[in-house]
Design a protein around this motif. Structure first.
Motif, PDB file in Angstrom:
ATOM      1  N   SER A 115       0.824  -1.212   0.000  1.00 29.93           N
ATOM      2  CA  SER A 115       0.000   0.000   0.000  1.00 29.93           C
ATOM      3  C   SER A 115       0.854   1.256   0.000  1.00 29.93           C
ATOM      4  O   SER A 115       0.509   2.254  -0.643  1.00 29.93           O
ATOM      5  N   SER A 116       1.961   1.217   0.715  1.00 24.67           N
ATOM      6  CA  SER A 116       2.813   2.393   0.804  1.00 24.67           C
ATOM      7  C   SER A 116       3.763   2.498  -0.376  1.00 24.67           C
ATOM      8  O   SER A 116       4.329   3.560  -0.641  1.00 24.67           O
ATOM      9  N   ALA A 117       3.960   1.388  -1.094  1.00 24.27           N
ATOM     10  CA  ALA A 117       4.976   1.355  -2.146  1.00 24.27           C
ATOM     11  C   ALA A 117       4.495   1.930  -3.467  1.00 24.27           C
ATOM     12  O   ALA A 117       5.277   2.525  -4.211  1.00 24.27           O
ATOM     13  N   LYS A 118       3.188   1.767  -3.783  1.00 24.21           N
ATOM     14  CA  LYS A 118       2.764   2.180  -5.123  1.00 24.21           C
ATOM     15  C   LYS A 118       1.251   2.399  -5.181  1.00 24.21           C
ATOM     16  O   LYS A 118       0.486   1.675  -4.553  1.00 24.21           O
ATOM     17  N   ILE A 119       0.844   3.392  -5.972  1.00 20.90           N
ATOM     18  CA  ILE A 119      -0.558   3.587  -6.330  1.00 20.90           C
ATOM     19  C   ILE A 119      -0.714   3.167  -7.782  1.00 20.90           C
ATOM     20  O   ILE A 119       0.012   3.636  -8.664  1.00 20.90           O
ATOM     21  N   ILE A 120      -1.646   2.256  -8.040  1.00 20.07           N
ATOM     22  CA  ILE A 120      -1.832   1.668  -9.366  1.00 20.07           C
ATOM     23  C   ILE A 120      -2.976   2.366 -10.094  1.00 20.07           C
ATOM     24  O   ILE A 120      -4.015   2.673  -9.508  1.00 20.07           O
ATOM     25  N   ASP A 121      -2.785   2.594 -11.376  1.00 24.11           N
ATOM     26  CA  ASP A 121      -3.823   3.189 -12.219  1.00 24.11           C
ATOM     27  C   ASP A 121      -3.877   2.395 -13.518  1.00 24.11           C
ATOM     28  O   ASP A 121      -2.972   2.472 -14.345  1.00 24.11           O
ATOM     29  N   TRP A 122      -4.930   1.614 -13.721  1.00 28.86           N
ATOM     30  CA  TRP A 122      -5.073   0.796 -14.913  1.00 28.86           C
ATOM     31  C   TRP A 122      -5.733   1.564 -16.063  1.00 28.86           C
ATOM     32  O   TRP A 122      -6.063   0.991 -17.098  1.00 28.86           O
ATOM     33  N   GLY A 123      -5.966   2.861 -15.862  1.00 25.04           N
ATOM     34  CA  GLY A 123      -6.548   3.674 -16.913  1.00 25.04           C
ATOM     35  C   GLY A 123      -8.040   3.480 -17.099  1.00 25.04           C
ATOM     36  O   GLY A 123      -8.589   3.770 -18.168  1.00 25.04           O
ATOM     37  N   VAL A 124      -8.711   2.996 -16.057  1.00 26.85           N
ATOM     38  CA  VAL A 124     -10.163   2.751 -16.122  1.00 26.85           C
ATOM     39  C   VAL A 124     -10.890   3.824 -15.327  1.00 26.85           C
ATOM     40  O   VAL A 124     -10.477   4.180 -14.222  1.00 26.85           O
ATOM     41  N   SER A 125     -11.975   4.339 -15.892  1.00 27.70           N
ATOM     42  CA  SER A 125     -12.789   5.351 -15.210  1.00 27.70           C
ATOM     43  C   SER A 125     -14.240   4.897 -15.156  1.00 27.70           C
ATOM     44  O   SER A 125     -14.725   4.206 -16.062  1.00 27.70           O
ATOM     45  N   VAL A 126     -14.928   5.275 -14.089  1.00 30.12           N
ATOM     46  CA  VAL A 126     -16.362   5.017 -13.935  1.00 30.12           C
ATOM     47  C   VAL A 126     -17.041   6.342 -13.672  1.00 30.12           C
ATOM     48  O   VAL A 126     -16.749   7.024 -12.688  1.00 30.12           O
ATOM     49  N   VAL A 127     -17.941   6.727 -14.580  1.00 28.84           N
ATOM     50  CA  VAL A 127     -18.652   8.003 -14.504  1.00 28.84           C
ATOM     51  C   VAL A 127     -17.631   9.149 -14.340  1.00 28.84           C
ATOM     52  O   VAL A 127     -17.813  10.055 -13.530  1.00 28.84           O
ATOM     53  N   GLY A 128     -16.550   9.066 -15.084  1.00 34.01           N
ATOM     54  CA  GLY A 128     -15.536  10.114 -15.052  1.00 34.01           C
ATOM     55  C   GLY A 128     -14.599  10.067 -13.873  1.00 34.01           C
ATOM     56  O   GLY A 128     -13.706  10.909 -13.757  1.00 34.01           O
ATOM     57  N   LEU A 129     -14.780   9.070 -12.996  1.00 34.69           N
ATOM     58  CA  LEU A 129     -13.931   8.954 -11.810  1.00 34.69           C
ATOM     59  C   LEU A 129     -12.850   7.913 -12.055  1.00 34.69           C
ATOM     60  O   LEU A 129     -13.138   6.748 -12.340  1.00 34.69           O
ATOM     61  N   ARG A 130     -11.600   8.345 -11.984  1.00 36.64           N
ATOM     62  CA  ARG A 130     -10.465   7.466 -12.235  1.00 36.64           C
ATOM     63  C   ARG A 130     -10.350   6.428 -11.121  1.00 36.64           C
ATOM     64  O   ARG A 130     -10.331   6.779  -9.938  1.00 36.64           O
ATOM     65  N   LEU A 131     -10.269   5.146 -11.499  1.00 38.02           N
ATOM     66  CA  LEU A 131     -10.198   4.085 -10.509  1.00 38.02           C
ATOM     67  C   LEU A 131      -8.743   3.742 -10.203  1.00 38.02           C
ATOM     68  O   LEU A 131      -8.204   2.704 -10.622  1.00 38.02           O
ATOM     69  N   ALA A 132      -8.086   4.626  -9.473  1.00 37.03           N
ATOM     70  CA  ALA A 132      -6.720   4.373  -8.999  1.00 37.03           C
ATOM     71  C   ALA A 132      -6.807   3.784  -7.589  1.00 37.03           C
ATOM     72  O   ALA A 132      -7.696   4.136  -6.815  1.00 37.03           O
ATOM     73  N   PHE A 133      -5.886   2.876  -7.268  1.00 35.77           N
ATOM     74  CA  PHE A 133      -5.912   2.260  -5.942  1.00 35.77           C
ATOM     75  C   PHE A 133      -4.497   1.912  -5.514  1.00 35.77           C
ATOM     76  O   PHE A 133      -3.598   1.731  -6.327  1.00 35.77           O
ATOM     77  N   ASP A 134      -4.298   1.838  -4.187  1.00 37.28           N
ATOM     78  CA  ASP A 134      -2.979   1.472  -3.684  1.00 37.28           C
ATOM     79  C   ASP A 134      -2.730  -0.012  -3.918  1.00 37.28           C
ATOM     80  O   ASP A 134      -3.664  -0.820  -3.964  1.00 37.28           O
ATOM     81  N   ALA A 135      -1.454  -0.378  -4.095  1.00 38.33           N
ATOM     82  CA  ALA A 135      -1.093  -1.737  -4.489  1.00 38.33           C
ATOM     83  C   ALA A 135      -1.498  -2.786  -3.461  1.00 38.33           C
ATOM     84  O   ALA A 135      -1.680  -3.961  -3.801  1.00 38.33           O
ATOM     85  N   GLY A 136      -1.637  -2.398  -2.218  1.00 36.80           N
ATOM     86  CA  GLY A 136      -2.055  -3.342  -1.194  1.00 36.80           C
ATOM     87  C   GLY A 136      -3.438  -3.918  -1.429  1.00 36.80           C
ATOM     88  O   GLY A 136      -3.773  -4.990  -0.917  1.00 36.80           O
TER      89      GLY A 136
END
Length: 235
Positions: A25-46
């Motif tokens: 969780s502390s090492a990386k925030i992942i972004d697969w380039g997917v959005s829902v209703v304009g909201l970017r679905l980024a999440f921590d690696a944990g």
């Protein structure tokens, strides 16, 4: 008290999933380039591994009962706290000269520093207790109410509650304490929650298989009809 063949193995897997997810969780925030209703679905690696702790928490409660799951939850809490203290101490120790050249304290602080950061420790540990205990409580109660039928409804239902409390509490508290920017808070909450619940749903057949195996191997299928549900109860 009865001795069980596999409860130690399930406990070890639970703690491993918890600790590795905290580090990731502390090492990386992942972004697969997917959005829902304009909201970017980024999440921590944990988030990739943390749902496993909920699945194993469901297994513990379903097979062995809330009281034994409570013991494992506190073991996980203690392990995570000790890990955070260790990372905090390491961050304050002097680094070797060559290590400082190719990595250095700045790299350590950027990747692993938040594991020993007081703000994220507080946020993650409190969120963990809130989420895990609510998850175990809901599943145990639903099992009694439903007379042990429809396991899938209990595992998913308890996860919906536990992960909502865990995710919202952690992200909001961590953001308020300066760990994440407010601009990412809503995206992190939605992405983490959707992903974690999705993993629980996808892994339902695996949960069924593990629960079925353990119930047969341990000759146990505990119902919490007279359980003291206080998180702080000693028995």
């Amino acid at each position: 008290m009865r001795a069980y063949r596999f409860i130690d193995a399930v406990t070890a897997l639970f703690v491993t999933a918890l600790l590795l997810s905290n580090i990731a969780s502390s090492a990386k925030i992942i972004d697969w380039g997917v959005s829902v209703v304009g909201l970017r679905l980024a999440f921590d690696a944990g988030t990739l591994l943390f749902p496993m702790s909920y699945i194993l928490g469901d297994v513990l409660t379903e097979v062995y009962g809330y009281a034994r799951a409570r013991r494992v939850i506190w073991i996980g809490f203690t392990s995570a706290a000790l890990m955070s203290v260790l990372f905090w101490l390491v961050a304050r120790m002097p680094g070797e000269t060559q290590w400082q050249q190719y990595a250095g304290d700045s790299a350590y602080d950027a990747i692993l520093g938040s594991v020993g950061n007081g703000a994220i420790i507080l946020a993650s540990l409190l969120a963990y207790l809130l989420g895990e205990f609510s998850n175990s409580f809901v599943l145990a109660k639903m099992k009694v109410w439903m007379s042990g039928r429809q396991l899938w409804m209990r595992t998913i239902g308890s996860t919906l509650v536990g992960q909502a409390l865990d995710t919202c509490f952690f992200i909001l508290l961590a953001t308020a304490l300066g760990v994440f920017p407010w601009s990412l808070a809503l995206s992190l909450i939605v992405a983490n929650y959707v992903f974690k619940v999705g993993v629980e749903v996808i892994c339902t057949p695996l949960t069924y298989a593990i629960v079925g195996f353990l119930k047969q191997a341990e000759q146990e299928d505990f119902y919490d009809r007279e359980t003291d549900f206080s998180p702080f109860a000693l028995r």
